[in-house]
Design a protein around this motif. Structure first.
Motif, short mmCIF file in Angstrom:
data_model
loop_
_atom_site.label_atom_id
_atom_site.label_comp_id
_atom_site.label_asym_id
_atom_site.label_seq_id
_atom_site.Cartn_x
_atom_site.Cartn_y
_atom_site.Cartn_z
N SER A 100 0.96 -1.17 -0.06
CA SER A 100 -0.20 0.19 0.03
C SER A 100 0.70 1.13 -0.04
O SER A 100 1.74 1.32 0.81
N TYR A 101 0.61 2.13 -0.69
CA TYR A 101 1.38 3.39 -1.08
C TYR A 101 0.37 4.48 -0.67
O TYR A 101 -0.51 4.65 -1.48
N GLU A 102 0.84 5.20 0.37
CA GLU A 102 0.17 6.50 0.77
C GLU A 102 0.53 7.74 -0.10
O GLU A 102 1.60 7.69 -0.63
N PRO A 103 -0.19 8.67 -0.17
CA PRO A 103 0.06 9.58 -1.01
C PRO A 103 1.29 10.43 -0.65
O PRO A 103 2.14 10.76 -1.62
N SER A 104 1.61 10.48 0.67
CA SER A 104 3.03 11.15 0.61
C SER A 104 3.99 10.37 0.36
O SER A 104 5.26 10.90 0.25
N LEU A 105 3.91 9.01 0.11
CA LEU A 105 5.07 8.14 0.01
C LEU A 105 5.26 7.94 -1.74
O LEU A 105 5.96 7.38 -2.33
N LEU A 106 4.18 7.97 -2.47
CA LEU A 106 3.79 7.75 -3.81
C LEU A 106 4.54 8.61 -4.82
O LEU A 106 5.11 8.29 -5.70
N GLY A 107 4.60 10.03 -4.43
CA GLY A 107 5.39 10.93 -5.68
C GLY A 107 4.59 11.18 -6.83
O GLY A 107 4.02 12.19 -6.84
N SER A 108 4.04 10.22 -7.43
CA SER A 108 3.40 10.68 -8.60
C SER A 108 2.72 9.04 -9.20
O SER A 108 3.01 8.06 -8.84
N SER A 109 1.50 9.40 -10.00
CA SER A 109 0.76 8.15 -10.38
C SER A 109 1.81 7.36 -11.26
O SER A 109 2.71 7.73 -11.85
N TRP A 110 1.49 6.08 -11.52
CA TRP A 110 2.17 5.01 -12.23
C TRP A 110 1.56 5.12 -13.55
O TRP A 110 0.40 5.17 -13.76
N ASN A 111 2.58 4.83 -14.66
CA ASN A 111 2.04 4.51 -15.79
C ASN A 111 1.28 3.05 -15.93
O ASN A 111 1.83 2.27 -15.25
N SER A 112 0.42 2.62 -16.61
CA SER A 112 -0.02 1.27 -16.95
C SER A 112 -0.14 0.88 -18.49
O SER A 112 -0.19 1.86 -19.27
N VAL A 113 -0.28 -0.51 -18.54
CA VAL A 113 -0.64 -0.87 -19.74
C VAL A 113 -1.85 -1.40 -20.10
O VAL A 113 -2.29 -2.39 -18.91
N GLU A 114 -2.91 -0.95 -20.94
CA GLU A 114 -4.11 -1.38 -20.82
C GLU A 114 -4.11 -2.84 -21.52
O GLU A 114 -3.35 -3.03 -22.48
N LYS A 115 -4.44 -3.78 -20.70
CA LYS A 115 -4.35 -5.44 -20.80
C LYS A 115 -5.03 -5.61 -22.42
O LYS A 115 -4.39 -6.27 -23.16
N SER A 116 -6.20 -4.88 -22.66
CA SER A 116 -7.05 -5.11 -23.87
C SER A 116 -6.16 -4.50 -25.27
O SER A 116 -6.36 -5.00 -26.20
#
Length: 185
Positions: A100-116
């Motif tokens: 679990s990553y809380e907002p203060s530890l996350l930094g920025s959103s991760w990129n993802s790959v759409e499985k479809s």
């Protein structure tokens, strides 16, 4: 879940089990449903990696690692939950983790790959790599190598499937939508 540590098998006792990407995905989906009681439908793909020994190229993979994540809005901002699943059929071994990553530890959103959107499987990416110089490179070391096929949109130089022959023999990127090689060295 088991109460004791599994017996680590001697490498001579391990058997090659030829699994394809679809086999690993099916097990990952079943594990996710069993452990966390929900399907992977709403989870984003952070990374996936498949491994094989070079002398087994084309016969399937011997391992797979998956990382899925989900973002959630909280009072403090965006939090993320990451779930990792590692599968080793020949060793009869599976690892699962949840972070679990809380907002203060996350930094920025991760990129993802759409499985479809992934049209080229890991199996197909490896075949393309083989036809683009991988076979020749691994033959120069008489198959004394390992190959990994990884999709990791959060890596520094992400260009699709990264097919790597190790140690430092050959590397090529394959576009997961078109199948075109993006770069090689």
């Amino acid at each position: 879940p088991i109460d004791t540590e599994p017996e680590i098998l001697d490498s001579t006792a391990q058997k090659w089990i030829a699994w394809r990407q679809t086999d690993f995905l099916q097990v990952a989906e079943a594990l996710h449903r069993h452990i966390w009681n929900e399907p992977l439908d709403e989870w984003k793909l952070n990374f996936v990696s498949f491994g094989s020994q070079c002398d087994h190229v084309g016969k399937g993979f011997w391992s797979a690692s998956f990382s899925f994540f989900k973002e959630m809005k909280t009072v403090s901002g965006i939090s993320q939950i990451e779930r990792q699943i590692d599968i080793y059929p020949g060793r009869k071994f599976i690892n699962v983790w949840e972070f679990s990553y809380e907002p203060s530890l996350l930094g920025s959103s991760w990129n993802s790959v759409e499985k479809s959107e992934i049209k080229i499987s890991a199996d197909e990416a490896l075949l393309i790599a083989e036809q683009s110089g991988g076979t020749e490179k691994r033959m120069t070391v008489k198959n004394a190598c390992e190959v990994s096929v990884m999709l990791s949109p959060n890596s520094v130089n992400y260009h699709g499937w990264q097919v790597m022959y190790s140690p430092s023999i050959y590397s090529i990127s394959i576009d997961p939508i078109t199948g075109e090689s993006v770069e090689s060295h």
